[in-house]
Scaffold this motif. Structure first.
Motif, short mmCIF file in Angstrom:
data_model
loop_
_atom_site.label_atom_id
_atom_site.label_comp_id
_atom_site.label_asym_id
_atom_site.label_seq_id
_atom_site.Cartn_x
_atom_site.Cartn_y
_atom_site.Cartn_z
N VAL A 47 0.85 -1.20 0.00
CA VAL A 47 0.00 0.00 0.00
C VAL A 47 0.88 1.25 0.00
N ARG A 57 -1.56 15.04 -3.21
CA ARG A 57 -1.53 15.35 -1.77
C ARG A 57 -1.13 16.83 -1.57
N GLY A 87 -8.09 6.81 7.79
CA GLY A 87 -7.31 5.90 6.96
C GLY A 87 -5.90 6.45 6.86
N GLY A 103 -3.03 5.27 7.13
CA GLY A 103 -2.09 4.52 6.29
C GLY A 103 -0.66 4.59 6.82
N LEU A 136 -6.58 8.11 12.42
CA LEU A 136 -7.46 6.94 12.56
C LEU A 136 -7.04 5.86 11.56
N GLU A 137 -6.63 4.72 12.07
CA GLU A 137 -6.13 3.65 11.20
C GLU A 137 -6.36 2.30 11.90
N PRO A 138 -7.27 1.48 11.36
CA PRO A 138 -7.57 0.22 12.04
C PRO A 138 -6.50 -0.86 11.89
N MET A 186 -0.31 -1.11 9.29
CA MET A 186 -0.16 0.23 8.71
C MET A 186 0.33 1.21 9.77
N PRO A 223 -11.90 1.40 13.16
CA PRO A 223 -12.35 1.71 11.80
C PRO A 223 -13.16 3.01 11.76
N ALA A 224 -13.25 3.57 10.56
CA ALA A 224 -13.94 4.86 10.40
C ALA A 224 -15.43 4.76 10.64
N GLU A 225 -15.95 3.54 10.66
CA GLU A 225 -17.38 3.39 10.91
C GLU A 225 -17.70 3.64 12.38
N THR A 243 -7.67 10.64 2.28
CA THR A 243 -7.02 10.48 0.98
C THR A 243 -6.90 8.99 0.65
N TYR A 244 -7.37 8.62 -0.52
CA TYR A 244 -7.26 7.25 -1.05
C TYR A 244 -7.73 6.20 -0.03
N SER A 245 -8.78 6.53 0.71
CA SER A 245 -9.31 5.58 1.70
C SER A 245 -10.81 5.34 1.55
N THR A 299 -11.74 2.05 0.25
CA THR A 299 -11.47 0.82 1.01
C THR A 299 -12.41 0.62 2.19
N PRO A 332 -15.29 -0.30 4.31
CA PRO A 332 -16.43 -1.13 3.89
C PRO A 332 -17.77 -0.39 3.92
#
Ligand SMILES: C[S@@+](CC[C@H](N)C(=O)[O-])C[C@H]1O[C@@H](n2cnc3c(N)ncnc32)[C@H](O)[C@@H]1O
Length: 206
Positions: free
Chosen positions: A13, A26, A41, A43, A62-64, A68, A89-91, A106-108, A111, A113
């Protein structure tokens, strides 16, 4: 989490997200972040060099994925920013309502769900007047490219850690309760199926 997801995927990634064209993207969006920022995300921390030291005083990363977060650590330590990880997770964003000035993603969105639930959470935590800054790849405007995006997406998603190449980013932002105030889009150099970029700013509709 499999060994592939924990040990291999973070490097893949990081490699895929650090191409020259995506770094240029960016550069267009990250410096606009201000105040207290939630980066969704996070990353491998590739956005850190683009934040403005004068405008940003705190970054919630925030990164589950543990892999990463581990990969990002050297960037975090070298950055000089006050970065605090959120290992969720962002949820399920655990921050207070109306508590951040900027949400950066960015770029998340490709991904996450349940991306609409995640966007609703981002809207909840944004202070009145705050901005969601985004830079994403997604569904292309050309029918011939779209067809291939839809055809290959199931396979792609399996090898690319759940990334989807055919998401309609502006439509998702609207479904998540945002109104887009700056809307830019174009193909950046690279494989067309993966390189139609959407970037800009959105405001919470209250
Ligand atoms: C393609 S990477 C982009 C990373 C970084 N934002 C960048 O621009 O380089 C997608 C990131 O989304 C993260 N992710 C996956 N599921 C997520 C979720 N439910 N909530 C938040 N982030 C998630 C992945 O672990 C990964 O770090």
């Amino acid at each position: 989490m499999s060994i592939y997801e924990d040990r291999v995927l973070p490097h893949l990634v990081n490699f895929a997200c650090s191409t020259k064209p995506s770094q240029k993207q960016r550069e267009k969006i990250v410096p606009l972040a201000r105040g207290e920022v939630l980066e969704v995300g996070f990353g491998s921390g590739l956005n850190l060099p683009f934040y403005d030291q004068q405008r940003v005083y705190k970054i919630w990363g925030l990164e589950p994925s543990e892999g990463m977060r581990r990969k990002a650590l050297p960037m975090v330590n070298a950055s000089g920013f006050n970065v605090e990880y959120i290992n969720l997770p962002a949820e399920s964003i655990p921050l207070e309502a109306n508590s951040v000035d900027t949400v950066l993603v960015t770029y998340s969105l490709c991904t996450i769900p349940d991306v609409v639930t995640a966007l609703e959470g981002m809207r909840r935590v944004l202070r009145p007047g705050g901005s969601l800054l985004y830079c994403e790849h997604g569904i292309a405007p050309d029918e011939s490219v779209c067809r291939w995006q839809r055809r290959l997406n199931p396979l792609w998603s399996r090898v690319a850690g759940g990334c989807n190449m055919d998401r309609d980013i502006p439509d998702l932002l609207k479904k998540g309760g945002f109104g887009i105030t700056v809307d830019e889009r174009m193909y950046i150099p690279g494989l067309k199926m993966l390189c139609y970029n959407y970037w800009g700013e959105a405001k919470a509709i209250r």
